[in-house]
Motif scaffolding. Structure first.
Motif, PDB file in Angstrom:
ATOM      1  N   ALA A   1       0.840  -1.211   0.000  1.00  0.00           N
ATOM      2  CA  ALA A   1       0.000   0.000   0.000  1.00  0.00           C
ATOM      3  C   ALA A   1       0.869   1.252   0.000  1.00  0.00           C
ATOM      4  O   ALA A   1       1.954   1.276   0.606  1.00  0.00           O
ATOM      5  CB  ALA A   1      -0.909  -0.006   1.225  1.00  0.00           C
ATOM      6  N   ASP A   2       0.410   2.296  -0.689  1.00  0.00           N
ATOM      7  CA  ASP A   2       1.112   3.581  -0.654  1.00  0.00           C
ATOM      8  C   ASP A   2       0.958   4.209   0.729  1.00  0.00           C
ATOM      9  O   ASP A   2      -0.076   4.025   1.394  1.00  0.00           O
ATOM     10  CB  ASP A   2       0.539   4.538  -1.699  1.00  0.00           C
ATOM     11  N   GLY A   3       1.992   4.937   1.160  1.00  0.00           N
ATOM     12  CA  GLY A   3       1.914   5.633   2.443  1.00  0.00           C
ATOM     13  C   GLY A   3       0.861   6.733   2.399  1.00  0.00           C
ATOM     14  O   GLY A   3       0.568   7.296   1.342  1.00  0.00           O
ATOM     15  N   GLU A   4       0.309   7.059   3.544  1.00  0.00           N
ATOM     16  CA  GLU A   4      -0.731   8.083   3.621  1.00  0.00           C
ATOM     17  C   GLU A   4      -0.129   9.474   3.378  1.00  0.00           C
ATOM     18  O   GLU A   4       0.851   9.862   4.012  1.00  0.00           O
ATOM     19  CB  GLU A   4      -1.390   8.048   4.997  1.00  0.00           C
ATOM     20  N   ASP A   5      -0.722  10.198   2.429  1.00  0.00           N
ATOM     21  CA  ASP A   5      -0.277  11.570   2.157  1.00  0.00           C
ATOM     22  C   ASP A   5      -0.740  12.482   3.286  1.00  0.00           C
ATOM     23  O   ASP A   5      -1.812  12.294   3.858  1.00  0.00           O
ATOM     24  CB  ASP A   5      -0.850  12.079   0.836  1.00  0.00           C
ATOM     25  N   LYS A   6       0.080  13.495   3.575  1.00  0.00           N
ATOM     26  CA  LYS A   6      -0.272  14.476   4.610  1.00  0.00           C
ATOM     27  C   LYS A   6      -0.544  15.804   3.922  1.00  0.00           C
ATOM     28  O   LYS A   6       0.320  16.357   3.226  1.00  0.00           O
ATOM     29  CB  LYS A   6       0.891  14.617   5.593  1.00  0.00           C
ATOM     30  N   TYR A   7      -1.754  16.336   4.117  1.00  0.00           N
ATOM     31  CA  TYR A   7      -2.143  17.598   3.497  1.00  0.00           C
ATOM     32  C   TYR A   7      -2.098  18.725   4.522  1.00  0.00           C
ATOM     33  O   TYR A   7      -2.567  18.570   5.644  1.00  0.00           O
ATOM     34  CB  TYR A   7      -3.556  17.512   2.908  1.00  0.00           C
ATOM     35  N   LEU A   8      -1.525  19.850   4.107  1.00  0.00           N
ATOM     36  CA  LEU A   8      -1.548  21.060   4.929  1.00  0.00           C
ATOM     37  C   LEU A   8      -2.349  22.121   4.183  1.00  0.00           C
ATOM     38  O   LEU A   8      -1.965  22.547   3.089  1.00  0.00           O
ATOM     39  CB  LEU A   8      -0.120  21.576   5.168  1.00  0.00           C
ATOM     40  N   GLU A   9      -3.474  22.516   4.754  1.00  0.00           N
ATOM     41  CA  GLU A   9      -4.295  23.569   4.149  1.00  0.00           C
ATOM     42  C   GLU A   9      -3.697  24.927   4.524  1.00  0.00           C
ATOM     43  O   GLU A   9      -3.411  25.183   5.698  1.00  0.00           O
ATOM     44  CB  GLU A   9      -5.731  23.482   4.669  1.00  0.00           C
ATOM     45  N   VAL A  10      -3.496  25.777   3.522  1.00  0.00           N
ATOM     46  CA  VAL A  10      -2.903  27.093   3.787  1.00  0.00           C
ATOM     47  C   VAL A  10      -3.727  28.171   3.084  1.00  0.00           C
ATOM     48  O   VAL A  10      -4.375  27.916   2.065  1.00  0.00           O
ATOM     49  CB  VAL A  10      -1.435  27.168   3.293  1.00  0.00           C
ATOM     50  N   PRO A  11      -3.725  29.401   3.612  1.00  0.00           N
ATOM     51  CA  PRO A  11      -4.457  30.495   2.949  1.00  0.00           C
ATOM     52  C   PRO A  11      -3.774  30.914   1.651  1.00  0.00           C
ATOM     53  O   PRO A  11      -2.573  30.682   1.462  1.00  0.00           O
ATOM     54  CB  PRO A  11      -4.413  31.625   3.981  1.00  0.00           C
ATOM     55  N   LEU A  12      -4.542  31.499   0.759  1.00  0.00           N
ATOM     56  CA  LEU A  12      -3.972  31.994  -0.496  1.00  0.00           C
ATOM     57  C   LEU A  12      -3.025  33.149  -0.186  1.00  0.00           C
ATOM     58  O   LEU A  12      -3.310  33.997   0.650  1.00  0.00           O
ATOM     59  CB  LEU A  12      -5.093  32.466  -1.430  1.00  0.00           C
ATOM     60  N   GLY A  13      -1.886  33.155  -0.876  1.00  0.00           N
ATOM     61  CA  GLY A  13      -0.860  34.158  -0.592  1.00  0.00           C
ATOM     62  C   GLY A  13       0.252  33.612   0.281  1.00  0.00           C
ATOM     63  O   GLY A  13       1.124  34.367   0.711  1.00  0.00           O
ATOM     64  N   THR A  14       0.254  32.290   0.530  1.00  0.00           N
ATOM     65  CA  THR A  14       1.301  31.685   1.359  1.00  0.00           C
ATOM     66  C   THR A  14       2.550  31.425   0.517  1.00  0.00           C
ATOM     67  O   THR A  14       2.487  30.811  -0.543  1.00  0.00           O
ATOM     68  CB  THR A  14       0.814  30.359   1.978  1.00  0.00           C
ATOM     69  N   VAL A  15       3.672  31.911   1.012  1.00  0.00           N
ATOM     70  CA  VAL A  15       4.966  31.717   0.355  1.00  0.00           C
ATOM     71  C   VAL A  15       5.763  30.701   1.168  1.00  0.00           C
ATOM     72  O   VAL A  15       5.817  30.786   2.393  1.00  0.00           O
ATOM     73  CB  VAL A  15       5.745  33.052   0.268  1.00  0.00           C
ATOM     74  N   VAL A  16       6.360  29.727   0.489  1.00  0.00           N
ATOM     75  CA  VAL A  16       7.146  28.683   1.160  1.00  0.00           C
ATOM     76  C   VAL A  16       8.621  28.931   0.869  1.00  0.00           C
ATOM     77  O   VAL A  16       9.030  29.007  -0.292  1.00  0.00           O
ATOM     78  CB  VAL A  16       6.728  27.279   0.679  1.00  0.00           C
ATOM     79  N   LYS A  17       9.410  29.057   1.953  1.00  0.00           N
ATOM     80  CA  LYS A  17      10.843  29.339   1.817  1.00  0.00           C
ATOM     81  C   LYS A  17      11.668  28.254   2.490  1.00  0.00           C
ATOM     82  O   LYS A  17      11.234  27.668   3.487  1.00  0.00           O
ATOM     83  CB  LYS A  17      11.198  30.681   2.480  1.00  0.00           C
ATOM     84  N   ASP A  18      12.868  28.007   1.949  1.00  0.00           N
ATOM     85  CA  ASP A  18      13.831  27.138   2.617  1.00  0.00           C
ATOM     86  C   ASP A  18      14.331  27.849   3.870  1.00  0.00           C
ATOM     87  O   ASP A  18      14.731  29.021   3.813  1.00  0.00           O
ATOM     88  CB  ASP A  18      15.001  26.838   1.674  1.00  0.00           C
TER      89      ASP A  18
END
Length: 333
Positions: A84-101
């Motif tokens: 079986a594939d591992g369970e995906d984890k979803y993170l809901e974020v507001p529009l305008g979210t920037v993801v940085k290292d």
């Protein structure tokens, strides 16, 4: 939403799942004691996925989420059955979210549309079962691949408020008061600087059931672009606004100088800010009579160099309809 619930900056450690290992099973049944390989593949590890949600306005729900881990993939089985594939984890974020290292502060991606999904950490690939390794010379391979490890990321989620109009001004310029009379927002209002410590959003109801969003950005001070005070945390919220409303009180010592200081802070933070449409609004104008306004206009015409300006009073509710008309005209041109 209370001010304490507005969170626009969180750090998260995300790790995807490890892929399941392949099976090295050999086929066995009642009258077949030396069957060939029939080991199945391992399932892939779960992904960590960010998904845009237009109903969210803040990252508050992620404030206490320090680690996000997706599920591991299942191991392969006999009869060439895949794990079986591992369970995906979803993170809901507001529009305008920037993801940085987190280390380099490099922008990885940003979420701007409702339902948009971006895989932050991809799950590890499942290992191949021994079925894949049979050859003419090795018909019963007794080995299989292990699953691959997932990815790990330390990231920063940063929210840049999505609004049509951004209110720009020094502390105590009357931005919160203006927002409260133009919209149904209930910002904290006080007669001292830095009453507003978080951006306040309000929806301005316009004619024919139309509307636009206005954001009260906390007051700028000189040096905000270098991080003085709380400035650099607030300036990023102005980046998303298509129109900037500069609010300067009528009792300011020098209206033109205040405007130039505000403009210079925006220029030093991000020169592209100056490409946005601008409107200068002189607040607290109930303190001025018509004669004084007439005296001020030539100086404002010269100092603002073609930028439109108008006089209003939030308390006396003077000029607010004209202000809405002007903003709507600027937003829809």
């Amino acid at each position: 939403m209370t001010e304490g619930n507005f969170v626009d900056y969180v750090k998260i450690y995300a790790s995807s799942g490890k892929g399941g290992k392949g099976s090295s099973h050999l086929h066995r049944e009642k009258f077949i004691d030396k069957g060939g390989p029939d080991g199945g593949d391992g399932g892939r590890g779960g992904h960590v996925i960010l998904r845009g949600n237009k109903n969210l306005w803040t990252l508050f729900h992620l404030k206490f989420t320090k680690h996000v881990k997706a599920g591991h993939g299942g191991d392969g089985g006999s009869a060439r059955s895949t794990g079986a594939d591992g369970e995906d984890k979803y993170l809901e974020v507001p529009l305008g979210t920037v993801v940085k290292d987190k280390e380099t502060e490099e922008v990885l991606f940003e979420i701007t549309e409702d339902g948009e999904e971006v895989v932050l950490a991809r799950g590890g690939k499942g290992g191949l079962g021994n079925w894949h390794f049979r050859t003419a010379t090795n018909q019963t391979p007794r080995y299989a691949q292990p699953g691959l490890y997932g990815e790990e990321f330390d990231v920063i989620l940063e929210l840049k408020v999505l609004a049509d109009v951004g209110l720009v001004g020094f502390p105590n310029a009357g931005k919160s008061t203006l927002l409260s009379v133009l919209t149904s927002a209930k910002p904290k209002i006080g007669d001292y600087p830095f009453t507003t410590l978080k951006p306040n959003l309000g929806i301005v109801a316009y004619r024919d059931f139309q509307s636009f969003v206005i954001a009260d950005i906390p007051g700028i001070i000189e040096g905000a672009a270098e991080g003085k005070g709380l400035g650099h945390y607030f300036l990023r919220h102005i980046e998303r606004n298509s129109t900037l409303l500069f609010l300067i009180p009528a009792d300011a010592e020098d209206i033109i100088k205040e405007y130039e200081i505000l403009l210079d802070e925006l220029r030093r933070y991000n020169p592209e800010m100056l490409d946005k449409d601008r409107l200068v609004v002189i607040s607290k104008s109930d303190m001025l009579d018509e004669e004084l306004i007439a005296e001020m206009k030539p100086e404002l015409d010269a100092g603002l160099q073609g930028v439109d300006y108008m006089f209003i009073s939030s308390v006396a509710e003077q000029g607010l309809t004209e202000l809405k008309d002007k903003l709507w005209q600027m937003l829809t041109k």
